[in-house]
Design a protein around this motif. Structure first.
Motif, short mmCIF file in Angstrom:
data_model
loop_
_atom_site.label_atom_id
_atom_site.label_comp_id
_atom_site.label_asym_id
_atom_site.label_seq_id
_atom_site.Cartn_x
_atom_site.Cartn_y
_atom_site.Cartn_z
N ASP A 132 47.04 162.67 91.83
CA ASP A 132 48.23 163.57 92.67
C ASP A 132 48.10 164.82 92.06
OD1 ASP A 132 50.73 164.69 93.44
OD2 ASP A 132 51.60 163.03 93.00
N GLY B 248 42.66 156.78 94.08
CA GLY B 248 43.38 157.69 94.38
C GLY B 248 44.77 157.90 93.71
N GLU B 249 45.07 156.76 93.10
CA GLU B 249 46.23 156.61 92.33
C GLU B 249 46.67 157.89 91.45
OE1 GLU B 249 46.71 153.25 89.88
OE2 GLU B 249 47.14 151.65 91.52
N TYR C 11 43.04 142.72 109.22
CA TYR C 11 41.79 143.47 108.83
C TYR C 11 40.85 142.63 109.39
CZ TYR C 11 44.46 145.99 105.13
OH TYR C 11 45.12 146.75 104.53
N GLU D 16 39.84 149.15 101.10
CA GLU D 16 40.98 149.85 100.97
C GLU D 16 41.56 149.87 99.50
OE1 GLU D 16 45.14 149.85 103.04
OE2 GLU D 16 43.53 149.20 104.50
N ALA D 17 41.40 148.56 99.00
CA ALA D 17 42.00 148.63 97.60
C ALA D 17 41.24 149.36 96.67
CB ALA D 17 41.98 147.05 97.09
N ARG E 4 39.83 152.28 97.41
CA ARG E 4 40.22 153.70 97.57
C ARG E 4 41.52 153.97 97.23
NH1 ARG E 4 37.34 152.96 102.57
NH2 ARG E 4 39.25 151.88 103.54
N ASN E 5 42.66 152.98 97.14
CA ASN E 5 43.82 153.14 96.74
C ASN E 5 43.85 153.22 95.14
OD1 ASN E 5 45.07 153.23 99.15
ND2 ASN E 5 45.65 150.91 99.27
N LEU E 6 42.98 152.45 94.31
CA LEU E 6 43.34 152.36 92.97
C LEU E 6 42.40 153.77 92.61
CD1 LEU E 6 43.66 151.05 90.30
CD2 LEU E 6 41.17 150.19 90.58
#
Length: 148
Positions: free
Chosen positions: A45, A41-42, A25, A34-35, A37-39
């Motif tokens: 679904d 988007g969890e 990175y 990024e963390a 965005r991931n959190l």
């Protein structure tokens, strides 16, 4: 891009810096973006929305240095209609593991997990969700990331 100031323990900042360097990175900002965005988007679904879900949440915390156990009990009672089972276990000499079995909607489960994560002094929070209507169907490892 907007600059945001975030408070965090020095030990976490050190881990972020080591992670950034070890994984190519450009710096800690890229890791944190990024963390985030991931959190966020969890629980987005689309295949799980509008379905009855079974959720399993495990939480690890130190019982000597926090009131996390009391908070877990309050959350269990606050979400009585969602929590179908709850298990508490001692791990080693200093830690507790709390396991929650949930049955409800994606929104209900994500709200519960968010409140668990917001609890101060939790060491780890892990969860999984599975649609209840899939229980009778033939499942493959491609459907949910594990073999049945």
């Amino acid at each position: 891009m907007t600059v945001v100031s975030v408070s965090m323990p020095e030990s976490l900042l050190d881990r972020i810096d080591e992670f950034a360097e070890g994984h190519g990175y450009t710096g800690r900002s890229e890791v944190v973006r990024e963390a985030a965005r991931n959190l966020l988007g969890e629980f987005e679904d689309r295949k799980l929305e509008g379905r009855s879900l079974l959720g399993v949440v495990t939480v690890l915390f130190s019982y000597e240095t926090s009131n996390a156990e009391e908070r877990m009990m309050r959350l269990r009672h606050e979400h009585e209609s969602l929590v179908t089972s709850n298990f508490h276990n001692h791990v080693g000499n200093h830690y507790c593991m709390e396991l929650f079995v949930l049955e409800g909607s994606l929104e209900e489960i994500s709200t519960f997990v968010g409140k668990i994560r917001a609890t101060q002094d939790t060491l780890t929070v892990d969860y999984s969700v599975l649609p209840v209507d899939d229980f009778g169907a033939e499942l493959t490892s491609d459907d949910h990331g594990h073999d049945h």
